[in-house]
Design a protein around this motif. Sequence first.
Motif, PDB file in Angstrom:
ATOM      1  N   ALA A 207      38.887  90.629 -32.194  1.00 44.35           N
ATOM      2  CA  ALA A 207      38.534  90.348 -30.801  1.00 44.35           C
ATOM      3  C   ALA A 207      37.889  91.545 -30.116  1.00 44.35           C
ATOM      4  CB  ALA A 207      39.775  89.914 -30.026  1.00 44.35           C
TER       5      ALA A 207
ATOM      6  N   SER B  65      34.261  90.887 -28.621  1.00 47.14           N
ATOM      7  CA  SER B  65      34.004  90.984 -27.180  1.00 47.14           C
ATOM      8  C   SER B  65      32.953  92.045 -26.877  1.00 47.14           C
ATOM      9  CB  SER B  65      35.298  91.293 -26.424  1.00 47.14           C
ATOM     10  OG  SER B  65      35.856  92.530 -26.835  1.00 47.14           O
ATOM     11  N   THR B  66      32.976  93.148 -27.607  1.00 48.54           N
ATOM     12  CA  THR B  66      31.987  94.202 -27.369  1.00 48.54           C
ATOM     13  C   THR B  66      30.584  93.725 -27.720  1.00 48.54           C
ATOM     14  OG1 THR B  66      33.670  95.881 -27.849  1.00 48.54           O
ATOM     15  CG2 THR B  66      31.377  96.603 -27.849  1.00 48.54           C
TER      16      THR B  66
ATOM     17  N   ASP C 157      32.903  84.766 -21.339  1.00 50.68           N
ATOM     18  CA  ASP C 157      33.564  84.448 -22.603  1.00 50.68           C
ATOM     19  C   ASP C 157      34.060  85.714 -23.285  1.00 50.68           C
ATOM     20  OD1 ASP C 157      34.514  82.721 -24.532  1.00 50.68           O
ATOM     21  OD2 ASP C 157      32.614  82.563 -25.605  1.00 50.68           O
ATOM     22  N   SER C 158      33.301  86.784 -23.166  1.00 48.70           N
ATOM     23  CA  SER C 158      33.692  88.045 -23.806  1.00 48.70           C
ATOM     24  C   SER C 158      34.997  88.589 -23.236  1.00 48.70           C
ATOM     25  CB  SER C 158      32.584  89.097 -23.639  1.00 48.70           C
ATOM     26  OG  SER C 158      32.576  89.655 -22.333  1.00 48.70           O
TER      27      SER C 158
ATOM     28  N   TRP D  30      38.330  87.396 -24.828  1.00 48.34           N
ATOM     29  CA  TRP D  30      38.566  88.091 -26.086  1.00 48.34           C
ATOM     30  C   TRP D  30      38.906  89.560 -25.857  1.00 48.34           C
ATOM     31  CZ3 TRP D  30      39.659  84.977 -29.697  1.00 48.34           C
ATOM     32  CH2 TRP D  30      38.988  83.765 -29.855  1.00 48.34           C
ATOM     33  N   ALA D  31      38.269  90.172 -24.868  1.00 41.41           N
ATOM     34  CA  ALA D  31      38.534  91.582 -24.580  1.00 41.41           C
ATOM     35  C   ALA D  31      39.976  91.801 -24.138  1.00 41.41           C
ATOM     36  CB  ALA D  31      37.570  92.091 -23.512  1.00 41.41           C
TER      37      ALA D  31
ATOM     38  N   VAL E 213      39.771  96.532 -20.154  1.00 44.58           N
ATOM     39  CA  VAL E 213      38.700  95.540 -20.284  1.00 44.58           C
ATOM     40  C   VAL E 213      37.544  95.883 -19.350  1.00 44.58           C
ATOM     41  CG1 VAL E 213      38.092  93.112 -19.959  1.00 44.58           C
ATOM     42  CG2 VAL E 213      40.278  93.727 -21.027  1.00 44.58           C
TER      43      VAL E 213
END
Length: 451
Positions: free
Chosen positions: A394, A398-399, A423-424, A427-428, A438
């Motif tokens: 994740a 995310s990155t 959306d990222s 996950w972050a 985050v």
Amino acid sequence: MINRLAALALTLLVACAPVQRDSALPTRAASIVQDLPPMRAFAPAPLVPPKRSNAEIARDFLDLSFRMESGKELPFMTRFEGPITVRLTGETSDQMLDDLHALLTRLRREAGINILMTNEDDASITVEAIPLNTLQGVAPRAACFVVPRVESWAEFSRKAGTSALDWSTLERRERASVFIPSDAAPQEVRDCLHEELAQAIGPLNDLYRLPDSIFNDDNIHTVLTGFDMLILRAYYAPEMRNGMTDAEALEVIPTVLARLNPAGRSISPQSRSATSREWIDAMATAVSSGSSQNRRRRAAQSAIAIGTDSGWSGPRQGFAYYAYGRLEVANDPQRALRAFDAAEALYRQSDNTDIHAAHIAVQKAAFTLASGDTDATLALTNAAIPVAEQHQNAALLSTLMMFKAEALDMRGNNDAADAVRLDSLGWARYGFGSDRNVQARLAEVASLRPF
């Protein structure tokens, strides 16, 4: 651009080090996204069997099972007999418990191991969550670790430095404790559960040559792979037993693998030489924060030279170039980029190293975004995002999505950018933990955009 790349290089360590928690980092992202979405977590994924020869895997099994990371040889194989019970204690969380349940389910389904949760004090394995500072007071470079013959941190503290904690003195496994950080990001905790629980019940060694395993100090794989599950299934096969020597295991393991992994019988083995202690020591210095940058760069260069002289062209040489590139970003960005290109070329040689190449993609995306090359940034991220998701990383996922969002914004495609960015963040939250972390990662990526 160099200063911004250098700043991001200090924190883009999604494969090689624990995420820094709540550090004083840029806050530009706070003005981009005020309210973070709920944390996301990965659904169960289908088992992907190893894509290598059984003859090759047999060598890996023996090296994993009869040696330790220090190079010390184990006189015989040890494992648990009968059902294995696991209890979770200490400063726990619901996410920690969910991830442990998911891991035990995978071990039962994919490795065929009879392992269950319990609340009883006499569990085979105790997983205890303690603050990271406490854990690293004993093991400064470790995010987590496993020890035999103890049932708690208190008992471990009393027995530290004694032969009771020496794996090589075991005749069978009856008790072990896994110590994990209670205050780390959920992904880091999950990664610790996977690696340390696997070593508590199975092989104790890590091998840099493995392209498809969590039993590798490069930390590229974050969850147990199909290879790892095959190794554990073989470890607990009825043909294996406590007290086997490596010579006895050598006679049995080809038959075990032929039964468990019939597809591996028709694949030609690849020759991989042993990893020298000189190379291992060089890489330990290169990735350690305890040495100066110049010393770390020299160590990475030394590892590259050793690999070149040894004729390596796989994950070990790729990792050496990757580590060197990260160390050169602040010193010589163009040299860093050449190192990343070399690592990527090595990783692209095999389907077993697609996740390795995804880690290179996030490094190269920093360069392309900073230079304003949105086409290259989107090409890198679009190719790597599905790979990061498949491998359940994740932090990396995310990155990559944050880089993609910035590139879309730069193109004026703001609605699509907002959707990817949002959306990222779910996950972050799993990959980096606190909202502050985050927001900091979001700000770091955004800071690379040319102004």
